[in-house]
Design an enzyme around this catalytic site. Structure first.
Site, PDB file in Angstrom:
ATOM      1  N   HIS A  90       2.060   5.622   5.105  1.00 55.27           N
ATOM      2  CA  HIS A  90       1.173   6.076   4.031  1.00 55.27           C
ATOM      3  C   HIS A  90       1.408   7.543   3.710  1.00 55.27           C
ATOM      4  O   HIS A  90       1.382   7.953   2.544  1.00 55.27           O
ATOM      5  CB  HIS A  90      -0.289   5.858   4.436  1.00 55.27           C
ATOM      6  N   SER A  94       0.821  -1.204   0.000  1.00 53.44           N
ATOM      7  CA  SER A  94       0.000   0.000   0.000  1.00 53.44           C
ATOM      8  C   SER A  94       0.859   1.261   0.000  1.00 53.44           C
ATOM      9  O   SER A  94       0.359   2.351  -0.239  1.00 53.44           O
ATOM     10  CB  SER A  94      -0.950   0.022   1.202  1.00 53.44           C
TER      11      SER A  94
END
Length: 272
Positions: free
Chosen positions: A191, A138
């Site tokens: 992230h 991710s």
């Protein structure tokens, strides 16, 4: 005679899914296969794949620099790997179609892995004085979302939410916050670092890392990659050119499609 009840229709068309998978370009296929291979390796108990390849700030040294490239391929379980693969595949497939296979390999093996990893290590060690390890593809999902958000912002600067106009470039940040709230044990910092690098790529500041097309054409011709490798995308086959579709000023009313965010994976946070 009682006839069996008709089965309910599937929520998706299997033939379309198969057609989509068959058309996936080479590098995207390889990434998904490597994710699958590492997940299969995790099933054995003799050697900890996660401990070997995770991005652990205190474990980074001259002999362990490989972690900067291995951590996106490694996951902590089947569902972690599955969700990240579902999130990454359409984004990476579009990127490869727009930039070519060799460019995609050079960028994702190089700066699009090492830059977010290096930024994460810098913040973890220097600012937070922590040693939280991360794994998961991710990091690439949010990086690509960040790049897509910048491109969307150039043609469609705002989206409306009630009486408010919100800049479209903030959409990955909202997704990052929401995911961190709804899903436990994900790395908000990981992230965020990926999104920042995606912003830099979308703004064109990382073009210096892109190999020159003249060199790529020479390699492709010398090795006959287009003829030898199925699903390979050459420099001259790119869908929209190296840096995607440039926004047009001739029709200000034209609104480009939004950032694809149908799936969101998670970079798994490990340890305290």
């Amino acid at each position: 005679m009682v006839t069996p009840a008709a089965l309910p229709p599937l929520p998706f068309n299997p033939s379309r899914v198969r057609s989509y998978l068959v058309r996936l370009p080479l590098f995207t296929r390889l990434v998904v296969l490597v994710i699958l291979a590492f997940w299969l390796l995790e099933l054995q108990t003799l050697w900890s794949v996660v401990q070997w390849g995770a991005l652990i700030p205190n474990e980074i040294g001259l002999g362990t620099m490989y972690r900067l490239n291995t951590f996106p391929f490694i996951h902590t379980g089947f569902f972690h790997a599955l969700l990240n693969a579902l999130a990454l595949t359409p984004l990476l497939e579009r990127f490869e179609a727009e930039h070519g296979t060799l460019t995609s390999i050079a960028l994702f093996v190089g700066p699009l892995s090492t830059l977010p990893a290096g930024l994460y290590i810098l913040i973890e060690k220097v600012i937070l004085h922590s040693n939280t390890s991360v794994v998961g593809s991710s990091v690439w999902v949010f990086l690509l979302l960040g790049s897509e958000a910048i491109r969307t912002f150039k043609s469609n600067p705002y989206f409306s939410l009630g009486p408010y106009k919100i800049p479209t470039w903030t959409s990955p940040l909202f997704a990052c916050v929401v995911l961190s709230i709804l899903v436990s044990n994900v790395s908000f910092l990981g992230h965020l670092c990926a999104i920042l690098v995606g912003y830099l790529f979308g703004l064109g500041y990382l073009k210096v890392f892109v190999p020159p097309e003249k060199v790529l054409r020479w390699i492709e011709g010398k090795l006959n990659l287009l003829g030898r490798l199925p699903h390979y995308i050459s420099v001259d086959q790119k869908t929209y050119g190296r840096y995607g579709v440039l926004p047009s000023s001739s029709n200000p009313g034209n609104v480009a499609g939004g950032t694809p965010m149908s799936y969101l994976g998670s970079t798994q946070r490990l340890g305290a």
